[in-house]
Design an enzyme around this catalytic site. Structure first.
Site, PDB file in Angstrom:
ATOM      1  N   ARG A   1       1.100  -0.993   0.408  1.00 22.56           N
ATOM      2  CA  ARG A   1      -0.101   0.064   0.025  1.00 22.56           C
ATOM      3  C   ARG A   1       0.312   1.009  -0.244  1.00 22.56           C
ATOM      4  NH1 ARG A   1      -5.184  -1.923   1.667  1.00 22.56           N
ATOM      5  NH2 ARG A   1      -5.509  -3.604   3.158  1.00 22.56           N
TER       6      ARG A   1
ATOM      7  N   TYR B   1       0.339   5.430  11.861  1.00 23.18           N
ATOM      8  CA  TYR B   1       1.077   4.405  12.312  1.00 23.18           C
ATOM      9  C   TYR B   1       2.473   4.491  13.408  1.00 23.18           C
ATOM     10  CZ  TYR B   1      -2.592   2.524   8.896  1.00 23.18           C
ATOM     11  OH  TYR B   1      -3.963   2.436   8.851  1.00 23.18           O
TER      12      TYR B   1
ATOM     13  N   HIS C   1       2.893  -9.238   1.094  1.00 25.64           N
ATOM     14  CA  HIS C   1       3.002  -8.767   2.047  1.00 25.64           C
ATOM     15  C   HIS C   1       4.351  -8.020   3.000  1.00 25.64           C
ATOM     16  CE1 HIS C   1       1.586  -7.376   6.682  1.00 25.64           C
ATOM     17  NE2 HIS C   1       0.179  -6.702   5.298  1.00 25.64           N
TER      18      HIS C   1
ATOM     19  N   ARG D   1      -6.280  -4.999  -0.437  1.00 27.13           N
ATOM     20  CA  ARG D   1      -7.697  -4.746  -0.315  1.00 27.13           C
ATOM     21  C   ARG D   1      -7.714  -3.420  -0.682  1.00 27.13           C
ATOM     22  NH1 ARG D   1      -9.845  -8.554   3.958  1.00 27.13           N
ATOM     23  NH2 ARG D   1     -10.069  -9.941   2.216  1.00 27.13           N
TER      24      ARG D   1
ATOM     25  N   HIS E   1       1.428  -0.787  15.197  1.00 30.02           N
ATOM     26  CA  HIS E   1       1.433  -1.838  13.702  1.00 30.02           C
ATOM     27  C   HIS E   1       2.728  -3.122  13.663  1.00 30.02           C
ATOM     28  CE1 HIS E   1       1.303  -2.581   9.330  1.00 30.02           C
ATOM     29  NE2 HIS E   1       0.097  -3.043   9.465  1.00 30.02           N
TER      30      HIS E   1
END
Length: 718
Positions: A406, A499, A466, A436, A623
């Site tokens: 992202r 985060y 990821h 997503r 996070h």
């Protein structure tokens, strides 16, 4: 609470009583978010922010998790969860737990937060609060800005039930034909191209002759007050506001798709209109006619309908964070520049110095030894972004490889990668199209990167990539040196301010070789099964993490202390939980800092009495992932992108890296200790699944981990 077991021999660690339900645990997390909105110690606008986050989180929960359970029910899936529930039993439990939370949230906003806003000069007015001048203004505003774009849609034998887009706000209207006496339903969509909250002009800002900071009304209220103009000649019987949530989780048959990018684009188009409805939110005052019509048209049961007192879609409360009320929100935080990078930062400000000098100093700083950065306490732009932007212009850099899961909409990193390609460097980027709700953004960046000559890979079939990794290859004299960044968070400058995440910079040869092998695995046909230092999913991470836990068990069984501290977003994986239970039974002392979902049940005699679980919910979203193992004094500590969930260990490409520099190990242990001592934003998980918020004792001072880390960052910057 489960019956306590007397000894290890009588315990079956796969029994449902030792596991919390994944979905219900997530709802407990979101309830902790809601508590920040309810807590009087939280500043007023921050309370609105947390109420907005609670609502936004719920939207995604219904779009993905509830929709998935409904699909399982429809497909007659009979497999039980580790806690022993069927899909339907989970849906029933979700409804029982969630309804009181939703009622509490809306009631608190209507009965407390509205009045508190008024006390600081912010008036979100109801129709009965308006004076004549304000009514005249709204009538003109409606005629000029709203009426021309509204489209009433009738529902009758000649007009089929309209398709309503996901998360859209609408008015359901019952109209009566005065000639025939027939009543019909019509839907009016609240346009999302008009601001949700209409601000009165300065001359109408006062309320009850008191000056205000802001005065306005919700858009749907204005439409409702002028709804008659949309149905001339008809009699308006009733109208109410409602909102529809649809299934937005789409499957992509990757093995059958000739072009993954086109396949995902096709599925995205279904998200807003094609997914089946999973939730209806409707004003509690809504009439029976509207409710019945919507339930029939959307094919929803009573259990899918949530009656809302007052304002719907509270995630729009985030609007109020922009108001000029500094005393009612957290003080702005400016991340500090990591001390070792400060010289590079100062050089960057001097336009008379060549870019090559900046780049040279940055890489020299990394050559001095491994460097750990902690966001948002330390600057993302002056560390991670600087690393990539300088690599893009440094003539000694030959290649840049990185993963993008992202990234922000105006990403300086993507721009730097494009610049690097234009500078004739070899640039390879894995853009994860299956991230997503970021698919469209990532597709856009992928196309721009390809157009610039960057080698773009879309990920591996069946796996999401990821991992957060960057490899920079640089020619220095006659040698080639590889520089790496391995992090816990996305390459996103916006979320890096919200985060908490960690990142390691290094030029260690073993890490450079590992990342080279990892990128060959991601971009080519490599079947890499071993790495020198990295733990990589789905290759070796699960087995290695289990082996670390079992090593602590062995130390305890040999009379030595065992200790584990693990910080992550979620703990779901049954095998990891069962292995932790075994460690607890052997006497290993385990502290878990789990922000969100935790399916492990702590404090059960004979099973998990040596395990403690806390969750910290504060100003920043926790996070970062940190894993500490005492190892009989030969401490090992790791950071990386993976939680202990089946998807992270088995279905995603993840990377976790050991921290070997003694000073950095000390720094990470200090972070963990600060987290474990938090008594302001920390919640402790009880054996019955409830979370109790920690409070300072009579002789204790309040300790907020995030506040302490901010103060420490400032001290180190001096």
């Amino acid at each position: 609470m489960p019956k306590a077991k007397e000894s290890k021999s009588t315990v079956k660690l796969n029994e449902p009583q030792y596991y919390f339900n994944r979905e219900l645990s997530w709802l407990e997390f979101n309830n902790r978010v809601l508590h920040e909105a309810l807590d009087s110690r939280t500043l007023l606008l921050e309370r609105l922010k947390f109420a907005a986050i609670f609502s936004s989180n719920l939207d995604e929960f219904f779009m993905v998790r509830v929709s998935g359970l409904k699909e399982q029910v429809e497909a007659e899936v009979s497999q039980l969860t580790p806690d022993g529930r069927t899909p339907q039993e989970q849906l029933d439990a979700i409804e029982r737990l969630l309804r009181p939370q939703v009622v509490q949230q809306h009631r608190h906003f209507e009965q407390e937060l509205r009045s508190k806003l008024s006390s600081v000069g912010v008036y979100l007015l109801k129709d009965t609060d308006l004076n004549q001048e304000q009514r005249v203004y709204l009538e003109r505003y409606f005629e000029k800005h709203i009426f021309p774009i509204l489209t009433p849609l009738a529902v009758d034998p000649g007009h089929p039930f309209p398709h309503m887009s996901n998360l859209s706000l609408n008015l359901g209207v019952v109209v009566k034909n005065p000639k025939t006496g027939e009543e019909n339903f019509a839907r009016v969509k609240v346009p999302d191209i008009v601001p949700r909250f209409i601000t009165f002009p300065q001359e109408l800002q006062c309320h009850n002759e008191h000056p205000t900071v802001w005065t306005g009304v919700p858009l749907e209220q204005v439409i409702a007050c002028h709804i008659q103009s949309l149905f001339p000649g008809m009699e308006i019987q009733e109208s109410c506001v409602f909102r529809v949530t649809r299934d937005a989780d789409f499957p992509v048959q990757e093995d059958e798709a000739e072009d993954l990018l086109l396949a995902i684009q096709h599925e995205i188009s279904k998200r807003y209109f094609k997914g089946s409805a999973v939730r209806l939110e409707i004003q509690a005052s809504g009439c029976t006619f509207v409710r019945k019509t919507l339930m029939q048209g959307l094919k929803l049961a009573e259990s899918d309908v949530y009656d809302i007192e007052g304002l719907l879609n509270l995630k729009d409360l985030m609007f109020f964070m922009s108001l000029p009320l500094p005393d009612q929100k957290d003080s702005p935080w400016t991340p500090v520049v990591p001390p070792r990078l400060r010289q590079v930062h100062e050089l960057s400000k001097d336009k008379d110095l060549l870019e090559i000098a900046n780049g040279e100093n940055l890489f020299l700083a990394i050559q001095q030894g491994d460097l750990l950065v902690h966001h948002p306490y330390e600057s993302f732009s002056e560390s991670v972004e600087l690393f990539i932007t300088k690599a893009a212009t440094d003539p000694k850099v030959l290649a840049i490889k990185m993963t993008l899961y992202r990234t922000s909409g105006d990403s300086p990193i993507v721009k730097a990668l494009i610049a690097a390609a234009e500078n004739k460097k070899q640039v390879a980027v894995l853009v994860e199209l299956k991230a997503r709700f970021d698919e469209e953004n990532n597709i856009s960046w992928a196309r721009q990167l390809e157009d610039a000559g960057v080698h773009v890979v879309y990920g591996l079939v069946g796996l999401k990539t990821h991992t957060k990794t960057t490899l920079v290859v640089r020619k220095e004299g006659d040698d080639i040196r590889r520089y790496v960044h391995i992090g816990t968070g996305n390459y996103n400058s916006k979320t890096a301010k919200l985060y908490t995440d960690l990142g390691l910079f290094s030029c260690r040869e073993d890490l450079g070789a590992d990342l080279t092998d990892l990128f060959n695995y991601l971009t080519g046909y490599s079947l890499q099964h071993s790495y020198r230092k990295l733990l990589v999913s789905p290759v070796n991470m699960r087995d290695r993490m289990v082996s670390f836990i079992r090593r602590e068990i062995d130390h305890c069984q040999n009379g030595h202390p065992g200790r584990i501290i693990a910080k992550m977003n979620s703990l779901v994986d049954p095998q990891m939980i069962a292995t932790l239970y075994e460690a607890s039974q052997a006497g290993v002392q385990i502290d878990l800092i789990i922000r969100g979902i935790c399916c492990l049940r702590p404090g059960v005699k004979g099973v998990s009495e040596n395990i403690r679980v806390i969750s910290i919910v504060g100003r920043y979203l926790e996070h970062s992932r940190i894993f500490y193992f005492h190892n009989n004094g030969q401490e090992e500590i790791y950071i990386g992108s993976a939680d202990w969930m089946p998807r992270n260990l088995d279905r995603r490409v993840e990377a976790v890296v050991p921290i070997e520099d003694a000073n950095l190990v000390k720094q990470l242990k200090n972070i963990l200790d600060i987290m474990l001592a938090d008594n302001r934003q920390a919640w402790e998980l009880q054996p019955d699944g409830q979370y109790l918020q920690r409070r300072p004792g009579a002789e204790e001072t309040e300790q907020s981990a995030q506040k302490i880390l901010m103060e420490m960052a400032l001290q180190h910057s001096l």
